[in-house]
Scaffold this motif. Structure first.
Motif, PDB file in Angstrom:
ATOM      1  N   LEU A 139       0.908  -1.185   0.095  1.00 37.56           N
ATOM      2  CA  LEU A 139       0.142   0.089  -0.082  1.00 37.56           C
ATOM      3  C   LEU A 139       0.767   1.332  -0.131  1.00 37.56           C
ATOM      4  N   CYS A 140       1.782   1.163   0.924  1.00 42.71           N
ATOM      5  CA  CYS A 140       2.749   2.303   0.804  1.00 42.71           C
ATOM      6  C   CYS A 140       3.293   2.772  -0.441  1.00 42.71           C
ATOM      7  N   PRO A 185      -0.739   2.925   7.006  1.00 47.01           N
ATOM      8  CA  PRO A 185      -0.789   1.924   7.889  1.00 47.01           C
ATOM      9  C   PRO A 185       0.734   1.191   7.886  1.00 47.01           C
ATOM     10  N   GLY A 186       0.681   0.410   8.927  1.00 40.41           N
ATOM     11  CA  GLY A 186       2.366  -0.392   8.650  1.00 40.41           C
ATOM     12  C   GLY A 186       3.388   0.183   9.754  1.00 40.41           C
ATOM     13  N   ALA A 187       4.356  -0.402  10.000  1.00 45.91           N
ATOM     14  CA  ALA A 187       5.464   0.149  10.893  1.00 45.91           C
ATOM     15  C   ALA A 187       6.056   1.195  10.107  1.00 45.91           C
ATOM     16  N   ASN A 188       6.021   2.361  10.814  1.00 48.91           N
ATOM     17  CA  ASN A 188       6.581   3.884  10.396  1.00 48.91           C
ATOM     18  C   ASN A 188       7.842   3.614   9.637  1.00 48.91           C
ATOM     19  N   ASN A 199       7.800   1.663   6.273  1.00 41.77           N
ATOM     20  CA  ASN A 199       7.408   2.721   5.301  1.00 41.77           C
ATOM     21  C   ASN A 199       8.277   3.603   4.857  1.00 41.77           C
ATOM     22  N   LEU A 200       9.080   4.077   5.666  1.00 43.84           N
ATOM     23  CA  LEU A 200      10.196   5.089   5.712  1.00 43.84           C
ATOM     24  C   LEU A 200      11.259   4.716   4.564  1.00 43.84           C
ATOM     25  N   VAL A 201      11.835   3.358   4.708  1.00 46.55           N
ATOM     26  CA  VAL A 201      12.657   2.906   3.989  1.00 46.55           C
ATOM     27  C   VAL A 201      12.247   2.449   2.771  1.00 46.55           C
ATOM     28  N   ILE A 202      10.897   2.253   2.366  1.00 47.35           N
ATOM     29  CA  ILE A 202      10.294   2.094   1.146  1.00 47.35           C
ATOM     30  C   ILE A 202      10.386   3.382   0.366  1.00 47.35           C
TER      31      ILE A 202
END
Lengths: 179, 194
Positions: free
Chosen positions: A92-93, B73-76, B79-82
């Motif tokens: 999603l991200c 949603p998801g571990a912050n 998401n940040l490394v993504i």
């Protein structure tokens, strides 16, 4: 290992992945309810232990799911629970940033990045305040945190791990003196 | 010891980014952070590696990616490394970062769980791990200081920082609705400025 265990783990953790808005702390209570009361995988006491371990270990706190999967179905359980918790939110991200980056050249995109930056900084400050309060470390915690930030500000090449080791050495020394 | 002038000490905030790192470098950097980030403060580690030391990502991009990461949603930190992996190397970059970031902790939690079961006295360990957690708070403070420093050039940014910090940190208002109100205001202010 039973196949239905893996399926249940995935069915439990995939929704949590998409519900964990604002980070892992939002879903801890839900994970506890599912794994203790609903599925009876672990006892309340075991859950608290696993929670403490996931906090002490490096990496995101939501690795708690990995531990529960491990308790339920060994290596395959750990893998299934981890993928179920991390993959859906990650996809999603990625989708969201792809859509937003498609407009990278536009003026609003630049304004969006510029406008979100102070929001991000404010959220980190808020996080520091709540972690500080939860830690119950008082003056010692504040002193170590400020000293660590000061070292990194004035000595940007100081190794990050060294900062953590200094913190551990300080509280260990205080603990030994207090004995 | 001779005083060697530190080349990074007094540089302006907007430093030209270095060329994007390779996939292997991204994977190894994230692997290192994943394995060593005891005591939390993972975004502080990511800041140290991606922004302060390697200058792959600008300060401002880091902070705005952090805000986006916290809203989804998801571990912050995942998401940040993504976000950063994609910015540097596209999809392959994101995959390299997430894999590197999670593979270490995956084995570490399981190893630690086995270790805890076999340890009789853990109070000394607790004292040490508290110290690690306090120092990790310091890593986060660095992000705060940099952000405030950058915002002094644009005072409305300071007001936004203070409003978010007080509302979420002190008043405990729910994060998502609050950000949904403040972020558009902050973006509008940035729009008028440009």
């Amino acid at each position: 290992m039973r196949d239905d265990d893996l399926v249940t783990l995935i069915a439990v953790f995939v929704p949590f992945s998409l519900l964990s808005i604002g980070g892992g702390s939002a879903i801890i209570a839900g994970i506890q309810h599912e794994s203790v009361a609903v599925h009876g995988w672990i006892s309340s006491r075991e859950f608290i232990d696993l929670f403490a371990i996931s906090r002490a270990a490096p990496g995101p706190g939501t690795m708690l799911a990995t531990l529960i999967g491990w308790k339920v179905a060994g290596w395959w359980g750990a893998l299934a629970a981890s993928l179920a918790l991390f993959l859906p939110s990650s996809l999603l991200c990625y989708g969201v940033i792809k859509v937003s980056n498609a407009h990278k050249a536009k003026r609003w995109h630049k304004a969006m990045r510029e406008g979100l930056a102070p929001v991000g900084v404010g959220l980190v400050i808020a996080g520091v305040i709540s972690i500080f309060r939860l830690s119950g470390g008082g003056l010692v915690a504040a002193a170590i945190a400020v000293a660590s930030a000061a070292i990194l500000t004035w000595m940007p090449r100081f190794p990050t791990l060294g900062i953590l080791v200094l913190g551990a050495a300080t509280t260990s020394a205080l603990y030994s003196l207090g004995d | 010891m001779t005083a060697v002038p530190d080349p990074t000490a007094e540089l302006p905030v907007a430093i030209a980014a270095r060329p994007a790192p390779g996939l292997g470098a991204l994977f190894l950097t994230c692997l290192k952070i994943g394995l060593l980030s005891f005591g939390g403060g993972l975004s502080g580690w990511l800041y140290q590696e991606f922004v302060a030391r390697n200058r792959w990502i600008s300060d401002e991009d880091f902070a705005s990616s952090l805000a986006i990461s916290q809203m989804l949603p998801g571990a912050n930190v995942v998401n940040l490394v993504i976000c950063m992996g994609d910015e540097l190397r596209g999809l392959a970059g994101s995959v390299a970062c997430v894999l590197g970031f999670l593979v270490g902790p995956f084995f570490a939690v399981i190893a630690l769980s086995a270790l805890f079961d076999s340890l009789p006295d853990v109070t000394m360990l607790e004292a040490a791990s508290n110290g690690v957690a306090y120092a990790a708070l310091g890593l986060l403070l660095v992000i705060c200081l940099k952000g405030v420093q950058r915002a002094t050039k644009f005072p409305p940014g300071l007001v936004v920082i203070a409003a978010v910090a007080i509302a979420v940190g002190l008043l405990k208002l729910p994060l998502i609705p609050l950000v949904l109100v403040i972020a558009p205001v902050s973006v509008a202010l940035a729009w008028r400025r440009s």
